[in-house]
Write an enzyme that holds these catalytic residues in place. Structure first.
Site, PDB file in Angstrom:
ATOM      1  N   ARG A  69      -1.895   8.117  -5.569  1.00 27.15           N
ATOM      2  CA  ARG A  69      -2.628   7.047  -4.875  1.00 27.15           C
ATOM      3  C   ARG A  69      -2.659   5.765  -5.700  1.00 27.15           C
ATOM      4  O   ARG A  69      -2.576   4.655  -5.146  1.00 27.15           O
ATOM      5  CB  ARG A  69      -4.051   7.529  -4.584  1.00 27.15           C
ATOM      6  CG  ARG A  69      -4.853   6.581  -3.703  1.00 27.15           C
ATOM      7  CD  ARG A  69      -6.024   7.310  -3.079  1.00 27.15           C
ATOM      8  NE  ARG A  69      -6.841   6.403  -2.300  1.00 27.15           N
ATOM      9  CZ  ARG A  69      -8.056   5.994  -2.669  1.00 27.15           C
ATOM     10  NH1 ARG A  69      -8.589   6.401  -3.813  1.00 27.15           N
ATOM     11  NH2 ARG A  69      -8.757   5.165  -1.912  1.00 27.15           N
ATOM     12  N   HIS A 201      -1.494  12.838   2.025  1.00 24.37           N
ATOM     13  CA  HIS A 201      -2.846  13.377   2.195  1.00 24.37           C
ATOM     14  C   HIS A 201      -2.838  14.891   2.353  1.00 24.37           C
ATOM     15  O   HIS A 201      -3.856  15.486   2.672  1.00 24.37           O
ATOM     16  CB  HIS A 201      -3.539  12.710   3.390  1.00 24.37           C
ATOM     17  CG  HIS A 201      -4.021  11.328   3.105  1.00 24.37           C
ATOM     18  ND1 HIS A 201      -4.710  10.549   4.012  1.00 24.37           N
ATOM     19  CD2 HIS A 201      -3.905  10.560   1.983  1.00 24.37           C
ATOM     20  CE1 HIS A 201      -4.992   9.372   3.470  1.00 24.37           C
ATOM     21  NE2 HIS A 201      -4.511   9.352   2.242  1.00 24.37           N
TER      22      HIS A 201
END
Length: 328
Positions: A69, A201
């Site tokens: 991320r 995710h």
């Protein structure tokens, strides 16, 4: 008839012009990035980073998702330049406290440790931006995902911008499908790239503040799934805000395609997850990835390489930071 000496002069002059022209072409080309950039200057960089990432994930499995991320949030704000890693200074307020990052992005200490290991092997050679890119790939591989060769050669930004990070270039978890598509397209990434990258995710966690509205107020959600999340995320704002939930309810610590299978069953944790499979233009991509993990892997790799190519600093631009949190 030209003398041999004048002919030699012409040939040498042409050779010099060709060298200068070639160097100029390469200096101005974003494709300065290459998989072999450090082959002579720091041949152990990849093994050094991988070892450090492996150690970090062994200590805390979630850190792999956090490193991935960090790379994404870095690249979307003024390119993949390591600017997200900079602390505030007297001359600029950095990206760390901007809305998409504040109390949200993490792993800065791990990046510092990786950088320190790399500096031991080859001081002053490898950028923090490249370390982020390599660590993102290593995190995916270590957690069971696909492997690929990382292009390197990025240099580090000397500054960072709170305003740029806060400008909406990083789509929030409340995003509509059109906003997601537009934000990624603005960075040269297609709708397919966006869906593939959203598949990241399949690992990681989100805070209650990011999914509270979805589990209490949205209808395109599996009821038992919503209730199970409500146990950890109270309806009242300010209560349990930092409580965490897995982004992938099925295999939260393994990089696979179950994220997409969950979307088919209305078990996307974030609004921006479930919107990818909600009767819109990306439904077919989600279905394909849920049925064909190898296709997801291939498209994810392509999208990651494209994302890593966003506006890198190369050549004489930027610098190679000694410490990732501050300019030299």
């Amino acid at each position: 008839m030209a003398s041999s000496s004048s002919l030699k002069f012409v040939i040498v002059t042409l050779a010099i012009v060709l060298v200068v022209f070639t160097a100029t072409c390469y200096a101005d080309d974003d494709d300065d990035l290459s998989t072999g950039f450090y082959s002579k200057s720091c041949p152990k960089v990849f093994s050094t980073v991988k070892s450090a990432v492996h150690s970090a994930i062994s200590n805390e499995r979630r850190i792999g998702a956090s490193l991935l991320r960090l790379h994404f949030h870095d690249c979307f704000v003024n390119g993949c330049d390591g600017s997200i890693l900079l602390d505030d200074t007297s001359s600029f307020t950095g990206e760390k406290t901007a809305a998409p990052n504040n109390n949200s992005v993490r792993g800065f200490g791990v990046v510092d440790k990786i950088k320190a290991k790399v500096e031991e092997v080859c001081p002053g050679v490898v950028s923090c931006a490249d370390i982020l890119t390599i660590a993102a790939r290593d995190s995916v591989v270590i957690l069971g995902g696909p492997d690929w060769e990382v292009k390197v050669g990025r240099r580090d930004s000397k500054t960072a911008s709170f305003n740029d990070a806060n400008s909406g270039v990083i789509p929030p978890p409340t995003s509509t499908l059109s906003n997601l598509i537009n934000r990624f397209q603005a960075k040269g990434l297609s709708a397919k790239d966006m869906v593939a990258l959203s598949g990241a995710h399949t690992i990681g966690k989100a805070r209650c503040t990011s999914f509270r509205n979805r589990i209490y107020n949205e209808t395109n959600i599996d009821s038992s799934f919503a209730k199970s999340k409500q146990n950890k995320c109270p309806r009242t704002s300010g209560s349990g805000d930092n409580n965490l939930a897995d982004l992938d309810v099925s295999t939260p610590n393994k990089f696979d395609n179950f994220y997409f299978k969950n979307l088919l069953n209305q078990k996307g944790l974030l609004h921006s997850d479930q919107i990818l499979f909600n009767g819109g233009s990306t439904d077919s991509i989600v279905k394909r990835y849920s049925n064909k993990p190898s296709t997801f892997d291939e498209d994810f790799v392509k999208a990651m390489i494209k994302m890593g190519d966003i506006e890198p600093l190369t050549g004489s631009s930027g610098e190679i930071r000694k410490h990732c949190a501050r300019p030299n």
